[in-house]
Design an enzyme around this catalytic site. Sequence first.
Site, PDB file in Angstrom:
ATOM      1  N   SER A 146       0.828  -1.206   0.000  1.00 43.46           N
ATOM      2  CA  SER A 146       0.000   0.000   0.000  1.00 43.46           C
ATOM      3  C   SER A 146       0.862   1.255   0.000  1.00 43.46           C
ATOM      4  CB  SER A 146      -0.904  -0.017   1.240  1.00 43.46           C
ATOM      5  OG  SER A 146      -1.027   1.261   1.799  1.00 43.46           O
ATOM      6  N   VAL A 190       4.529   3.955   3.094  1.00 48.08           N
ATOM      7  CA  VAL A 190       4.471   2.914   2.069  1.00 48.08           C
ATOM      8  C   VAL A 190       4.661   1.600   2.808  1.00 48.08           C
ATOM      9  CG1 VAL A 190       5.372   2.149  -0.144  1.00 48.08           C
ATOM     10  CG2 VAL A 190       5.715   4.486   0.579  1.00 48.08           C
ATOM     11  N   VAL A 191       3.834   0.633   2.496  1.00 48.87           N
ATOM     12  CA  VAL A 191       3.934  -0.649   3.187  1.00 48.87           C
ATOM     13  C   VAL A 191       4.357  -1.736   2.192  1.00 48.87           C
ATOM     14  CG1 VAL A 191       2.690  -2.361   4.574  1.00 48.87           C
ATOM     15  CG2 VAL A 191       2.163   0.068   4.849  1.00 48.87           C
ATOM     16  N   LYS A 239       6.608  -0.997   7.207  1.00 51.87           N
ATOM     17  CA  LYS A 239       5.969   0.311   7.030  1.00 51.87           C
ATOM     18  C   LYS A 239       7.061   1.372   6.985  1.00 51.87           C
ATOM     19  CE  LYS A 239       2.183   3.188   8.807  1.00 51.87           C
ATOM     20  NZ  LYS A 239       0.977   3.209   9.639  1.00 51.87           N
ATOM     21  N   ASP A 299      -7.613   7.527  14.594  1.00 51.35           N
ATOM     22  CA  ASP A 299      -7.856   7.446  13.152  1.00 51.35           C
ATOM     23  C   ASP A 299      -8.615   6.156  12.870  1.00 51.35           C
ATOM     24  OD1 ASP A 299      -7.839   8.177  10.494  1.00 51.35           O
ATOM     25  OD2 ASP A 299      -5.829   7.420  10.085  1.00 51.35           O
TER      26      ASP A 299
HETATM   27  P1  ATP Z   1      -3.396   5.288   4.936  1.00 51.62           P
HETATM   28  O1  ATP Z   1      -2.997   6.696   4.737  1.00 51.62           O
HETATM   29  O2  ATP Z   1      -3.914   4.601   3.704  1.00 51.62           O
HETATM   30  O3  ATP Z   1      -4.234   5.086   6.162  1.00 51.62           O
HETATM   31  P2  ATP Z   1      -1.077   4.728   6.366  1.00 51.62           P
HETATM   32  O4  ATP Z   1       0.092   5.439   5.833  1.00 51.62           O
HETATM   33  O5  ATP Z   1      -1.768   5.293   7.529  1.00 51.62           O
HETATM   34  O6  ATP Z   1      -2.060   4.495   5.182  1.00 51.62           O
HETATM   35  P3  ATP Z   1      -1.435   2.032   7.321  1.00 51.62           P
HETATM   36  O7  ATP Z   1      -2.872   2.364   7.432  1.00 51.62           O
HETATM   37  O8  ATP Z   1      -0.744   1.585   8.542  1.00 51.62           O
HETATM   38  O9  ATP Z   1      -0.610   3.224   6.684  1.00 51.62           O
HETATM   39  O10 ATP Z   1      -1.228   0.925   6.219  1.00 51.62           O
HETATM   40  C1  ATP Z   1      -1.722   1.107   4.940  1.00 51.62           C
HETATM   41  C2  ATP Z   1      -2.212  -0.213   4.406  1.00 51.62           C
HETATM   42  O11 ATP Z   1      -1.158  -1.143   4.392  1.00 51.62           O
HETATM   43  C3  ATP Z   1      -3.300  -0.836   5.213  1.00 51.62           C
HETATM   44  O12 ATP Z   1      -4.559  -0.431   4.771  1.00 51.62           O
HETATM   45  C4  ATP Z   1      -3.089  -2.300   4.971  1.00 51.62           C
HETATM   46  O13 ATP Z   1      -3.742  -2.695   3.787  1.00 51.62           O
HETATM   47  C5  ATP Z   1      -1.607  -2.402   4.760  1.00 51.62           C
HETATM   48  N1  ATP Z   1      -0.941  -2.803   5.979  1.00 51.62           N
HETATM   49  C6  ATP Z   1      -0.376  -2.026   6.913  1.00 51.62           C
HETATM   50  N2  ATP Z   1       0.158  -2.744   7.896  1.00 51.62           N
HETATM   51  C7  ATP Z   1      -0.071  -4.026   7.594  1.00 51.62           C
HETATM   52  C8  ATP Z   1       0.236  -5.275   8.202  1.00 51.62           C
HETATM   53  N3  ATP Z   1       0.900  -5.342   9.359  1.00 51.62           N
HETATM   54  N4  ATP Z   1      -0.150  -6.394   7.582  1.00 51.62           N
HETATM   55  C9  ATP Z   1      -0.806  -6.341   6.427  1.00 51.62           C
HETATM   56  N5  ATP Z   1      -1.131  -5.215   5.798  1.00 51.62           N
HETATM   57  C10 ATP Z   1      -0.769  -4.075   6.368  1.00 51.62           C
HETATM   58 MN    MN Z   2      -4.254   3.753   7.457  1.00 50.15          MN
END
Ligand code: ATP
Ligand code: MN
Length: 511
Positions: free
Chosen positions: A253, A259-260, A280, A396
């Site tokens: 993602s 970025v994950v 992450k 959030d």
């Molecule tokens: P957003 O802005 O989209 O909320 P973010 O930068 O806050 O993203 P996260 O919400 O922590 O980051 O992670 C984004 C996405 O990555 C999640 O929606 C999920 O699909 C995936 N992801 C994150 N952590 C994990 C994990 N530990 N296992 C599997 N998928 C994960």
């Molecule tokens: Mn998120």
Amino acid sequence: MEPVGIITAAAVRPSPWGIATGPANQCSLTDVMSEELARELQLEEETRAFPQEVLADEGPFLSGDNIDTSSDEVLAQMLQTQFDREYDAQLLREEKKFNGDSKVSISFENYRKVHPCNESDSSDDEVDWQDTRHDPYKAVKPTPVPKKGFVGKGKDITTKHDEVVCGRKNTARMENFAPEFQVGDGIGMDLKLSNQVFNALKEHSISEQRRSARVHDKKEVSTAEKVVDPKTRLLLYKMVNSGVLESINGCVSTGKESVVFHANGGSMEDKEMPPECAIKVFKTTLNEFKNRDKYIKDDYRFKNRFSKLNPRKIIRMWAEKEMHNLKRLHKAGIPCPEVVILKKHVLVMSFIGKDQVPAPTLKEAKLGSEDSKQAYYEVLSMMKQLYEQCSLVHADLSEYNMLWHDGKVWLIDVSQSVEPTHPHGLEFLYRDCRNVSQFFQKAGVTEALNERELFNAVSGLNITSDNQVDFMAEIEALEKVNEDHVQCHGKKISAFHKDDDDEGPPIIYDE
Ligand code: ATP
Ligand code: MN
């Protein structure tokens, strides 16, 4: 002499140069009026100006405009000579400018405009010429040459400026375009492409190639390295090198702040790695974090450090914050990713999902009514646990930050989570409640409490207002009381929740 088709056309068309100086032969009026003679005279003149080889070929440049008088031919040659000289002079200037004082100089000799008389059929040169991608001369690219072969008195040479020959060559050359570039079936036909059209097509084909390369690039980068700057990449490679991770796979993602990636866990001396990991990477561009200051600035856990940190370190603090919060969740038994390692702005945790496919968010999961109801109760109890046991408000929480995996709800994305005593903690909690309540009510869970009921249930408070405005006002009043308490007593009302940081993964701040 048999009239040739072309002559008829030429005879009918008036000269664009005004009165054509006719041949000075003396003849009678009858002769002058004779069409036959007119044609013959015309033919004679044409033949002198343009030898049969060219005349036999039909081409746009043979009809009319430039062929009526021999002065056209001379004019064309003069213009061409003039042009060539100017061009060569400019070339020389450009060469000097390009090389400057450099000891190693590059000669532009090959770009010199050789006079057509001495010129062989050099269509290959022309390709280079037309190919302006690396052409230092793009700026001095000449205006199109006269559309005419340099033929005539003593110079019946077919040059690249012969539009028919050139046109056919151009058509054939289309075969050199990238295979994916559709050129139609012109190649098999006797199609004559003018230089202009050919050049336009060529340029288009090149830009198409570049565009598709760019799109392709993007795809490739996005699988592993998107938004990953060289330093981060090095950090990731080090993790693989040291064996902590076995391999780093695709990008799961790209969110607003991170970025994950998916990775296969390796091994650490005394610690077992999850077989599948999520990495992450917190974005090091600051824009996304600007309006997030309030989450961390007012969090007393970070208060003393915040003011002293540079932006890069603040981002590392986000990663650290997520790690601390995840550990609290884990301790309370809330399903969430387990922290593996934290390095700077990169947080490695267990992967929620299977075979590189992340678990769907509640938004994506399309749960049936039974599962929805179950999920709702899980979320309700998680929110309570979070508040009571972890002393946290997610801040959030929504269907986007809860995953459905192994038949239950998992919480993720807790970097912005704060303690309830945060100056805006209760407001954040109220917003979380509103998201959760709305989502489950829409999903048809009739048992779902409304946002205000949910807020009271989670916080243990008893705010009685039955509308949002008053409810919010009460929340803000409570926050104010808490703040005042801090002002008077120097500490928060609720107990400080101690982290067991010492047991945690290594935190590396400095480069
Ligand atoms: P957003 O802005 O989209 O909320 P973010 O930068 O806050 O993203 P996260 O919400 O922590 O980051 O992670 C984004 C996405 O990555 C999640 O929606 C999920 O699909 C995936 N992801 C994150 N952590 C994990 C994990 N530990 N296992 C599997 N998928 C994960
Ligand atoms: Mn998120």
